[in-house]
Design a protein around this motif. Structure first.
Motif, mmCIF file in Angstrom:
data_model
loop_
_atom_site.group_PDB
_atom_site.id
_atom_site.type_symbol
_atom_site.label_atom_id
_atom_site.label_comp_id
_atom_site.label_asym_id
_atom_site.label_seq_id
_atom_site.Cartn_x
_atom_site.Cartn_y
_atom_site.Cartn_z
ATOM 1 N N SER A 106 0.824 -1.205 0.000
ATOM 2 C CA SER A 106 0.000 0.000 0.000
ATOM 3 C C SER A 106 0.858 1.256 0.000
ATOM 4 C CB SER A 106 -0.922 -0.012 1.226
ATOM 5 O OG SER A 106 -1.733 1.144 1.259
ATOM 6 N N TRP A 107 1.869 1.282 0.845
ATOM 7 C CA TRP A 107 2.738 2.459 0.929
ATOM 8 C C TRP A 107 3.479 2.703 -0.383
ATOM 9 C CZ3 TRP A 107 5.224 0.704 6.206
ATOM 10 C CH2 TRP A 107 4.279 0.860 7.223
ATOM 11 N N ILE A 108 3.972 1.634 -1.001
ATOM 12 C CA ILE A 108 4.736 1.770 -2.243
ATOM 13 C C ILE A 108 3.855 2.290 -3.370
ATOM 14 C CG2 ILE A 108 5.887 0.442 -4.053
ATOM 15 C CD1 ILE A 108 7.038 -1.333 -1.751
ATOM 16 N N VAL A 109 2.719 1.645 -3.587
ATOM 17 C CA VAL A 109 1.867 2.032 -4.711
ATOM 18 C C VAL A 109 1.296 3.427 -4.510
ATOM 19 C CG1 VAL A 109 -0.248 1.494 -5.979
ATOM 20 C CG2 VAL A 109 1.326 -0.349 -5.325
ATOM 21 N N ASN A 110 0.789 3.722 -3.329
ATOM 22 C CA ASN A 110 0.210 5.047 -3.099
ATOM 23 C C ASN A 110 1.253 6.147 -3.178
ATOM 24 O OD1 ASN A 110 -2.605 4.583 -2.766
ATOM 25 N ND2 ASN A 110 -2.188 3.622 -0.785
ATOM 26 N N ALA A 111 2.502 5.850 -2.829
ATOM 27 C CA ALA A 111 3.566 6.851 -2.954
ATOM 28 C C ALA A 111 3.760 7.244 -4.408
ATOM 29 C CB ALA A 111 4.866 6.308 -2.370
ATOM 30 N N CYS A 112 3.773 6.254 -5.284
ATOM 31 C CA CYS A 112 3.958 6.542 -6.708
ATOM 32 C C CYS A 112 2.729 7.233 -7.304
ATOM 33 C CB CYS A 112 4.278 5.251 -7.457
ATOM 34 S SG CYS A 112 5.914 4.563 -7.072
ATOM 35 N N VAL A 113 1.548 6.816 -6.877
ATOM 36 C CA VAL A 113 0.319 7.465 -7.345
ATOM 37 C C VAL A 113 0.291 8.922 -6.899
ATOM 38 C CG1 VAL A 113 -2.192 7.537 -7.083
ATOM 39 C CG2 VAL A 113 -1.032 5.344 -7.470
ATOM 40 N N ASP A 114 0.565 9.169 -5.623
ATOM 41 C CA ASP A 114 0.497 10.524 -5.084
ATOM 42 C C ASP A 114 1.567 11.435 -5.666
ATOM 43 O OD1 ASP A 114 -1.583 9.625 -3.554
ATOM 44 O OD2 ASP A 114 -0.440 9.480 -1.691
ATOM 45 N N ALA A 115 2.668 10.844 -6.131
ATOM 46 C CA ALA A 115 3.723 11.634 -6.759
ATOM 47 C C ALA A 115 3.381 11.991 -8.199
ATOM 48 C CB ALA A 115 5.044 10.867 -6.719
ATOM 49 N N GLY A 116 2.235 11.464 -8.684
ATOM 50 C CA GLY A 116 1.812 11.772 -10.039
ATOM 51 C C GLY A 116 2.604 11.053 -11.108
ATOM 52 N N ARG A 117 3.166 9.904 -10.768
ATOM 53 C CA ARG A 117 3.980 9.173 -11.726
ATOM 54 C C ARG A 117 3.100 8.439 -12.733
ATOM 55 N NH1 ARG A 117 9.591 8.554 -10.093
ATOM 56 N NH2 ARG A 117 9.708 7.116 -11.867
ATOM 57 N N ASP A 118 3.358 8.654 -14.014
ATOM 58 C CA ASP A 118 2.642 7.934 -15.053
ATOM 59 C C ASP A 118 3.175 6.516 -15.214
ATOM 60 O OD1 ASP A 118 1.021 10.135 -15.682
ATOM 61 O OD2 ASP A 118 2.526 10.949 -17.063
ATOM 62 N N ASP A 119 4.451 6.350 -14.925
ATOM 63 C CA ASP A 119 5.100 5.045 -15.063
ATOM 64 C C ASP A 119 5.014 4.279 -13.752
ATOM 65 O OD1 ASP A 119 6.738 6.888 -13.783
ATOM 66 O OD2 ASP A 119 8.590 5.938 -14.472
ATOM 67 N N LEU A 120 3.803 3.915 -13.359
ATOM 68 C CA LEU A 120 3.607 3.301 -12.046
ATOM 69 C C LEU A 120 4.369 1.995 -11.888
ATOM 70 C CD1 LEU A 120 -0.169 3.870 -11.195
ATOM 71 C CD2 LEU A 120 1.841 5.048 -10.280
ATOM 72 N N THR A 121 4.439 1.210 -12.952
ATOM 73 C CA THR A 121 5.131 -0.065 -12.838
ATOM 74 C C THR A 121 6.610 0.156 -12.554
ATOM 75 O OG1 THR A 121 3.548 -1.097 -14.338
ATOM 76 C CG2 THR A 121 5.632 -2.253 -13.973
ATOM 77 N N THR A 122 7.235 1.046 -13.289
ATOM 78 C CA THR A 122 8.651 1.340 -13.058
ATOM 79 C C THR A 122 8.858 1.973 -11.695
ATOM 80 O OG1 THR A 122 9.085 1.622 -15.421
ATOM 81 C CG2 THR A 122 10.646 2.632 -13.897
ATOM 82 N N CYS A 123 8.016 2.919 -11.337
ATOM 83 C CA CYS A 123 8.153 3.608 -10.048
ATOM 84 C C CYS A 123 8.042 2.633 -8.891
ATOM 85 C CB CYS A 123 7.088 4.699 -9.936
ATOM 86 S SG CYS A 123 7.136 5.626 -8.375
ATOM 87 N N THR A 124 7.030 1.783 -8.927
ATOM 88 C CA THR A 124 6.861 0.837 -7.822
ATOM 89 C C THR A 124 7.985 -0.189 -7.799
ATOM 90 O OG1 THR A 124 5.388 -0.559 -9.166
ATOM 91 C CG2 THR A 124 4.357 1.098 -7.727
ATOM 92 N N GLY A 125 8.450 -0.581 -8.976
ATOM 93 C CA GLY A 125 9.556 -1.530 -9.032
ATOM 94 C C GLY A 125 10.832 -0.962 -8.427
ATOM 95 N N ARG A 126 11.110 0.295 -8.727
ATOM 96 C CA ARG A 126 12.302 0.937 -8.164
ATOM 97 C C ARG A 126 12.142 1.177 -6.661
ATOM 98 N NH1 ARG A 126 15.690 1.873 -12.091
ATOM 99 N NH2 ARG A 126 15.188 2.896 -14.065
ATOM 100 N N LEU A 127 10.965 1.604 -6.244
ATOM 101 C CA LEU A 127 10.766 1.910 -4.834
ATOM 102 C C LEU A 127 10.829 0.649 -3.986
ATOM 103 C CD1 LEU A 127 10.260 4.099 -2.760
ATOM 104 C CD2 LEU A 127 7.802 3.943 -3.242
ATOM 105 N N ALA A 128 10.270 -0.444 -4.478
ATOM 106 C CA ALA A 128 10.346 -1.709 -3.754
ATOM 107 C C ALA A 128 11.790 -2.176 -3.636
ATOM 108 C CB ALA A 128 9.493 -2.763 -4.449
ATOM 109 N N SER A 129 12.536 -2.034 -4.717
ATOM 110 C CA SER A 129 13.947 -2.424 -4.692
ATOM 111 C C SER A 129 14.738 -1.543 -3.727
ATOM 112 C CB SER A 129 14.535 -2.322 -6.098
ATOM 113 O OG SER A 129 15.903 -2.687 -6.104
ATOM 114 N N ARG A 130 14.466 -0.249 -3.737
ATOM 115 C CA ARG A 130 15.144 0.679 -2.831
ATOM 116 C C ARG A 130 14.863 0.305 -1.372
ATOM 117 N NH1 ARG A 130 16.785 6.192 -3.500
ATOM 118 N NH2 ARG A 130 16.772 7.392 -1.553
ATOM 119 N N LEU A 131 13.604 -0.029 -1.087
ATOM 120 C CA LEU A 131 13.222 -0.449 0.259
ATOM 121 C C LEU A 131 14.069 -1.630 0.714
ATOM 122 C CD1 LEU A 131 11.115 -0.798 2.683
ATOM 123 C CD2 LEU A 131 9.960 -2.382 1.121
#
Length: 278
Positions: A106-131
């Protein structure tokens, strides 16, 4: 710090981060991404299976009398043996929170959504890896985290160091004024874990948020002066993490989105982390 390069390669492979890439990253809906990230995380952060969460040893429910801000949350006290240096294992104690797979998703996906990212798959993939590379999804409320020297110029470049954490940030205190290498295969003094921080360093766990990214994401806490390593930053990180614990959003994850890059990897592809990032 907790950016555990020592486990990164094997854990990225275990999570499918180094799995074959699709010809093109398909953009998925937030709901689908949340389901997939939860499934990705579950085997590695659950109560029964938590591969890579190296501090999750000898854990029990923590007495929070000396950490009153954290009362009401399921903090565990864990006395663990770190074996990254096989000939010099180190014993340490840390107070930790272990978010569930659903919380992380929830935190990962909503972070990318709230940041206005169009590339949600890439954003969530990078954020999960960073975590995972930053903390193995372990949030250090207080206590010692054992890590290698952060620079070859440190006095003991090939020995384990004891990083003292408070509220998700590496700190120093009156009785622990400098990060030191382990002595007699142990970290201490134990009382330093409960002392008020004197300095707070750069990264807020579990996703390595910074003072700058926290403020840009809407954080209103006093983060203090970065150059002076003001301790207010630790209090701001702790407050943000507590606020997000029972919510669908966590400000620290939203903050980290601004800093995402190829250096973070991507759990959905075989994208390699550039050597320049090491």
């Amino acid at each position: 710090m907790m950016k555990a390069l020592r486990t990164a390669v094997c854990l990225l492979a275990a999570f499918g981060i180094l799995a074959p890439a699709r010809a093109k990253v398909r953009q998925l809906s937030p709901a689908m991404l949340q389901q997939r990230i939860a499934a990705w995380a579950e085997p590695h952060v659950s109560e029964d299976h938590h591969e890579g969460q190296y501090m999750r040893q000898g854990c029990s429910h923590a007495n929070l009398e000396q950490l009153p801000d954290w009362k009401g949350l399921p903090v565990k006290v864990c006395t663990y043996t770190d074996t990254q240096f096989p000939k010099n294992p180190v014993k340490a104690t840390a107070y930790l929170l272990f978010p569930s797979a659903d919380q992380l998703a929830s935190w990962i996906v909503n972070a990318c959504v709230d940041a206005g990212r169009d590339d949600l798959t890439t954003c969530t993939g990078r954020l999960a890896s960073r975590l995972w590379m930053a903390s193995n999804a372990q949030f250090p409320v207080a206590g010692y985290v054992v890590e290698p020297a952060q620079d070859k110029k440190w006095k003991y470049p090939n020995e384990p160091y004891c990083f003292l954490f408070r509220d998700g940030v590496s700190v120093t205190t009156a009785s622990y004024p400098d990060t030191t290498h382990a002595v007699d295969k142990a970290c201490g003094p134990p009382a330093a874990a409960f002392e008020a921080p004197v300095k707070a360093f750069s990264y807020g766990r579990p996703v390595s948020a910074t003072r700058k990214s926290y403020t840009a994401a809407g954080g209103t806490g006093d983060v203090g002066d970065a150059d002076l390593r003001s301790p207010q930053w630790a209090f701001a990180v702790g407050q943000a993490f507590r606020a997000g614990w029972r919510a669908e959003r966590n400000l620290l994850f939203r903050a980290a989105v601004a800093d995402l890059s190829a250096c973070d990897g991507n759990i959905w592809t075989d994208e390699r982390i550039p050597s320049s990032c090491q």
